[in-house]
Design a protein around this motif. Structure first.
Motif, PDB file in Angstrom:
ATOM      1  N   GLN A 119       0.833  -1.213   0.000  1.00 52.73           N
ATOM      2  CA  GLN A 119       0.000   0.000   0.000  1.00 52.73           C
ATOM      3  C   GLN A 119       0.862   1.255   0.000  1.00 52.73           C
ATOM      4  O   GLN A 119       0.653   2.183  -0.795  1.00 52.73           O
ATOM      5  CB  GLN A 119      -0.909   0.023   1.231  1.00 52.73           C
ATOM      6  N   ALA A 120       1.825   1.278   0.911  1.00 52.00           N
ATOM      7  CA  ALA A 120       2.651   2.474   1.090  1.00 52.00           C
ATOM      8  C   ALA A 120       3.472   2.774  -0.154  1.00 52.00           C
ATOM      9  O   ALA A 120       3.574   3.930  -0.593  1.00 52.00           O
ATOM     10  CB  ALA A 120       3.560   2.298   2.303  1.00 52.00           C
ATOM     11  N   LYS A 121       4.074   1.740  -0.746  1.00 46.06           N
ATOM     12  CA  LYS A 121       4.918   1.955  -1.926  1.00 46.06           C
ATOM     13  C   LYS A 121       4.075   2.394  -3.128  1.00 46.06           C
ATOM     14  O   LYS A 121       4.467   3.307  -3.871  1.00 46.06           O
ATOM     15  CB  LYS A 121       5.703   0.687  -2.247  1.00 46.06           C
ATOM     16  N   ALA A 122       2.922   1.736  -3.331  1.00 45.62           N
ATOM     17  CA  ALA A 122       2.056   2.120  -4.451  1.00 45.62           C
ATOM     18  C   ALA A 122       1.583   3.562  -4.286  1.00 45.62           C
ATOM     19  O   ALA A 122       1.616   4.368  -5.226  1.00 45.62           O
ATOM     20  CB  ALA A 122       0.864   1.165  -4.550  1.00 45.62           C
ATOM     21  N   ALA A 123       1.152   3.908  -3.062  1.00 44.67           N
ATOM     22  CA  ALA A 123       0.660   5.261  -2.818  1.00 44.67           C
ATOM     23  C   ALA A 123       1.754   6.296  -3.037  1.00 44.67           C
ATOM     24  O   ALA A 123       1.513   7.370  -3.616  1.00 44.67           O
ATOM     25  CB  ALA A 123       0.106   5.355  -1.398  1.00 44.67           C
ATOM     26  N   ALA A 124       2.968   6.007  -2.586  1.00 48.94           N
ATOM     27  CA  ALA A 124       4.071   6.953  -2.749  1.00 48.94           C
ATOM     28  C   ALA A 124       4.338   7.231  -4.227  1.00 48.94           C
ATOM     29  O   ALA A 124       4.638   8.376  -4.617  1.00 48.94           O
ATOM     30  CB  ALA A 124       5.322   6.402  -2.068  1.00 48.94           C
ATOM     31  N   ILE A 125       4.257   6.199  -5.038  1.00 51.58           N
ATOM     32  CA  ILE A 125       4.489   6.386  -6.481  1.00 51.58           C
ATOM     33  C   ILE A 125       3.329   7.152  -7.104  1.00 51.58           C
ATOM     34  O   ILE A 125       3.519   8.104  -7.862  1.00 51.58           O
ATOM     35  CB  ILE A 125       4.686   5.019  -7.157  1.00 51.58           C
ATOM     36  N   TRP A 126       2.097   6.772  -6.758  1.00 51.12           N
ATOM     37  CA  TRP A 126       0.945   7.435  -7.352  1.00 51.12           C
ATOM     38  C   TRP A 126       0.840   8.908  -6.966  1.00 51.12           C
ATOM     39  O   TRP A 126       0.304   9.715  -7.744  1.00 51.12           O
ATOM     40  CB  TRP A 126      -0.326   6.701  -6.948  1.00 51.12           C
ATOM     41  N   GLU A 127       1.346   9.264  -5.800  1.00 52.29           N
ATOM     42  CA  GLU A 127       1.291  10.672  -5.388  1.00 52.29           C
ATOM     43  C   GLU A 127       2.065  11.566  -6.362  1.00 52.29           C
ATOM     44  O   GLU A 127       1.853  12.773  -6.407  1.00 52.29           O
ATOM     45  CB  GLU A 127       1.849  10.840  -3.965  1.00 52.29           C
ATOM     46  N   GLN A 128       2.958  10.964  -7.160  1.00 54.34           N
ATOM     47  CA  GLN A 128       3.697  11.752  -8.156  1.00 54.34           C
ATOM     48  C   GLN A 128       2.760  12.342  -9.216  1.00 54.34           C
ATOM     49  O   GLN A 128       3.112  13.297  -9.905  1.00 54.34           O
ATOM     50  CB  GLN A 128       4.754  10.879  -8.848  1.00 54.34           C
ATOM     51  N   LEU A 129       1.557  11.752  -9.341  1.00 52.11           N
ATOM     52  CA  LEU A 129       0.610  12.232 -10.350  1.00 52.11           C
ATOM     53  C   LEU A 129       0.167  13.668 -10.109  1.00 52.11           C
ATOM     54  O   LEU A 129      -0.245  14.364 -11.054  1.00 52.11           O
ATOM     55  CB  LEU A 129      -0.627  11.321 -10.396  1.00 52.11           C
ATOM     56  N   ILE A 130       0.211  14.115  -8.868  1.00 51.20           N
ATOM     57  CA  ILE A 130      -0.275  15.479  -8.593  1.00 51.20           C
ATOM     58  C   ILE A 130       0.853  16.452  -8.287  1.00 51.20           C
ATOM     59  O   ILE A 130       0.596  17.565  -7.819  1.00 51.20           O
ATOM     60  CB  ILE A 130      -1.319  15.484  -7.454  1.00 51.20           C
ATOM     61  N   ILE A 131       2.092  16.025  -8.522  1.00 56.53           N
ATOM     62  CA  ILE A 131       3.189  16.995  -8.402  1.00 56.53           C
ATOM     63  C   ILE A 131       2.963  18.101  -9.435  1.00 56.53           C
ATOM     64  O   ILE A 131       2.788  17.842 -10.624  1.00 56.53           O
ATOM     65  CB  ILE A 131       4.547  16.303  -8.636  1.00 56.53           C
ATOM     66  N   ALA A 132       2.932  19.322  -8.959  1.00 56.39           N
ATOM     67  CA  ALA A 132       2.684  20.495  -9.813  1.00 56.39           C
ATOM     68  C   ALA A 132       1.279  20.486 -10.408  1.00 56.39           C
ATOM     69  O   ALA A 132       0.986  21.258 -11.329  1.00 56.39           O
ATOM     70  CB  ALA A 132       3.720  20.577 -10.944  1.00 56.39           C
ATOM     71  N   ARG A 133       0.372  19.624  -9.854  1.00 52.45           N
ATOM     72  CA  ARG A 133      -1.000  19.599 -10.378  1.00 52.45           C
ATOM     73  C   ARG A 133      -2.012  19.587  -9.224  1.00 52.45           C
ATOM     74  O   ARG A 133      -3.097  19.031  -9.354  1.00 52.45           O
ATOM     75  CB  ARG A 133      -1.196  18.364 -11.263  1.00 52.45           C
ATOM     76  N   THR A 134      -1.640  20.186  -8.117  1.00 55.51           N
ATOM     77  CA  THR A 134      -2.526  20.169  -6.955  1.00 55.51           C
ATOM     78  C   THR A 134      -3.782  21.017  -7.162  1.00 55.51           C
ATOM     79  O   THR A 134      -4.729  20.923  -6.373  1.00 55.51           O
ATOM     80  CB  THR A 134      -1.774  20.673  -5.711  1.00 55.51           C
ATOM     81  N   ASP A 135      -3.807  21.840  -8.193  1.00 54.90           N
ATOM     82  CA  ASP A 135      -5.007  22.636  -8.495  1.00 54.90           C
ATOM     83  C   ASP A 135      -5.854  22.004  -9.594  1.00 54.90           C
ATOM     84  O   ASP A 135      -6.845  22.599 -10.030  1.00 54.90           O
ATOM     85  CB  ASP A 135      -4.600  24.054  -8.935  1.00 54.90           C
ATOM     86  N   ASP A 136      -5.483  20.817 -10.021  1.00 54.42           N
ATOM     87  CA  ASP A 136      -6.196  20.147 -11.105  1.00 54.42           C
ATOM     88  C   ASP A 136      -7.184  19.139 -10.514  1.00 54.42           C
ATOM     89  O   ASP A 136      -6.776  18.083 -10.013  1.00 54.42           O
ATOM     90  CB  ASP A 136      -5.189  19.421 -12.018  1.00 54.42           C
TER      91      ASP A 136
ATOM     92  N   ALA B 228     -10.866  17.978  -4.750  1.00 55.39           N
ATOM     93  CA  ALA B 228     -11.326  18.164  -6.131  1.00 55.39           C
ATOM     94  C   ALA B 228     -12.606  18.996  -6.160  1.00 55.39           C
ATOM     95  O   ALA B 228     -12.768  19.881  -7.010  1.00 55.39           O
ATOM     96  CB  ALA B 228     -11.554  16.806  -6.790  1.00 55.39           C
ATOM     97  N   ILE B 229     -13.519  18.723  -5.188  1.00 51.41           N
ATOM     98  CA  ILE B 229     -14.766  19.501  -5.123  1.00 51.41           C
ATOM     99  C   ILE B 229     -14.464  20.966  -4.830  1.00 51.41           C
ATOM    100  O   ILE B 229     -15.049  21.879  -5.433  1.00 51.41           O
ATOM    101  CB  ILE B 229     -15.701  18.910  -4.040  1.00 51.41           C
ATOM    102  N   ASN B 230     -13.529  21.225  -3.946  1.00 55.22           N
ATOM    103  CA  ASN B 230     -13.170  22.608  -3.624  1.00 55.22           C
ATOM    104  C   ASN B 230     -12.551  23.330  -4.813  1.00 55.22           C
ATOM    105  O   ASN B 230     -12.747  24.540  -4.983  1.00 55.22           O
ATOM    106  CB  ASN B 230     -12.194  22.627  -2.439  1.00 55.22           C
TER     107      ASN B 230
END
Length: 506
Positions: A427-444, A471-473
């Motif tokens: 869980q931890a390793k998968a989540a850490a990698i997936w969190e890269q998806l919102i690097i520089a995209r936290t407003d998307d 996302a709703i905000n």
């Protein structure tokens, strides 16, 4: 006064300034609209007059030189758009003296047609009737009209050519060659001569007169002895007629004589295809290899040649032969990473996983930043259940392809799929990698929602719910994010919160 108001005011008879204004507005609008219609009708008349004038100009060109082309197309379009094709046909039939070919009895009376009798000769009219019937696939009528035209214009090569066409359409294959021969006799333009010879040869071929058809092709070559364009067209026609050996000889000659590199390449490709049809696959492969040796390995035509070579082996279900071909090729071209990758794919199809992976690695060693090569190796490793090695490839790929969303998602999924690790670590390793998806995209909001969906796979509800709310905000007016949040809350058996989220959509 425009309105005489009565002294006794009755509710029905009250006319207010507002009503007067409304009435005048309607009147003005009506007058304006009728004026617009009148102007529009006038414009249409002007446009139609211009169209008629242009039509008559094209018609004059056509009757001076009756043949298919731009003038004929414009004249035909004019009548087709007005629904007067049959009237046009019948008017021409009257002038040509062919009343039996008319679609309706009696004299044609249509003011949109010019007065043909004053400036159109019967031969041209008969020719145009034949052309219309040819286009409408009326074989018998086309033959009759073109025969009439041939009587009236006996030395017109185009007339005899079209008569030959009509006879072919009407299945008079014994008479059609004579018409084509007469057309050739009257020395048509070279572009027409080429087409006439082609139709003559094909007619002879379709009537099983193979020797005469070949003779027609040879005569055409003698008329254009040094014209490689003509040779190419003859080769194409022979290929289409199934005369592969004759076509092959011409393509080989074309490849040897042409000074145009592109024409040489295309001739060799066509020759290789014909060799395969003739049961000579090894000769085809050798020819393709010789051609490939002259090309840039990154060019599309080089890749096309390689594809054709592979298709030659695959068509015979000869994967071992393809493996041997690539192994031999690589010995002479040790830097060809693409060939190594293709060899790897071929070995994979033969379930030789270890050998396939080895060749992929060799290709990657030559082109370490080639993402496509690493993707191929990763697919092979995953099929072979070597997930740690596949993950290592993603780690290396991230050094030059960071931020690739597809790679990040697949990379995290591999960690989640590893059964050799405790679930919490996965869980931890998968989540850490997936969190890269919102690097520089936290407003998307779309990126936040996508990460939430992935974390749901990893059974990390707290972070997933947090991301849905973010996302709703970020997009409070877009209802889908509240819908996603409600759906997930419902799955988590938090039904009251789910209903609250859905109610906020309305």
């Amino acid at each position: 006064m425009l309105f005489d108001l009565p002294k006794r005011r009755h509710p029905v008879a009250r006319i207010t300034p507002f009503l007067i204004h409304s009435f005048l507005t309607v009147v003005v609008s009506y007058v304006a609209s009728t004026t617009d219609v009148a102007f529009s009708a006038g414009d249409e008349r002007v446009d139609d007059a211009a169209a008629v004038q242009k039509y008559q100009q094209f018609l004059k060109v056509l009757v001076r030189n009756p043949r298919y082309g731009t003038a004929y197309d414009r004249v035909y379009e004019f009548h087709a758009s007005r629904g007067t094709i049959q009237a046009f046909h019948d008017a021409l039939a009257d002038v040509a003296g062919l009343p039996e070919l008319k679609t309706k009895e009696g004299q044609v009376a249509d003011s949109s047609l010019p007065e043909f009798a004053t400036w159109l000769d019967p031969g041209s009219a008969a020719m145009l009737v034949g052309m219309l019937d040819l286009q409408h696939v009326h074989g018998a009528s086309a033959v009759a009209a073109c025969e009439r035209a041939a009587q009236l214009r006996p030395e017109d090569a185009i007339v005899h050519w079209y008569l030959g066409k009509a006879r072919v359409m009407h299945r008079q294959l014994d008479l059609a060659p004579d018409s084509f021969e007469r057309a050739i006799t009257f020395r048509p333009a070279k572009t027409d001569l080429l087409e006439i010879y082609k139709e003559l040869a094909r007619t002879l071929q379709s009537s099983q007169q193979d020797a005469q058809a070949l003779n027609a092709w040879q005569r055409l070559e003698s008329v254009f002895p040094g014209d490689l364009r003509v040779k190419e067209q003859i080769a194409i026609a022979l290929t289409q007629d199934g005369r592969w050996q004759d076509a092959l000889a011409r393509y080989e000659l074309l490849a040897n004589e042409s000074t145009n590199p592109e024409q040489r390449v295309q001739a060799n490709l066509a020759a290789a295809d014909l060799m395969i049809q003739l049961g000579r696959p090894q000769d085809a492969i050798l020819l393709l290899e010789l051609q490939a040796a002259t090309l840039d390995v990154d060019s599309w035509i080089f890749k096309e040649i390689r594809r054709r070579i592979e298709a030659t082996f695959r068509s015979r279900d000869d994967l071992p032969g393809l493996v041997g071909y690539y192994e031999t090729w690589i010995k002479g071209h040790p830097q060809d990473a693409d060939a190594m990758a293709r060899l790897g794919r071929t070995l994979s199809l033969q379930t030789q996983a270890t050998a396939a992976a080895a060749w992929y690695r060799k290709a990657i060693a030559l082109a370490p930043s080639n993402a496509e090569l690493r993707e191929s190796l990763i697919e092979q490793l995953v099929r072979d259940d070597q997930l740690p090695d596949a993950i290592a490839q993603y780690e290396q790929m991230a050094q030059f392809d960071a931020g690739n969303r597809d790679h990040i998602e697949a990379w995290g999924q591999l960690y989640l799929s590893r059964k050799d690790l405790p679930f919490a670590e996965r869980q931890a390793k998968a989540a850490a990698i997936w969190e890269q998806l919102i690097i520089a995209r936290t407003d998307d909001p779309a990126a936040l929602s996508r990460l939430a969906e992935l974390l749901r796979r990893a059974e990390l509800p707290d972070r997933a719910l947090e991301l849905y709310r973010q996302a709703i905000n970020k997009a409070p007016l877009e209802p889908q994010y509240r819908e996603y949040l409600g759906e997930y809350l419902y799955r988590l058996q938090r039904k009251d919160e789910a209903i609250t989220a859905w109610q906020e959509i309305a």
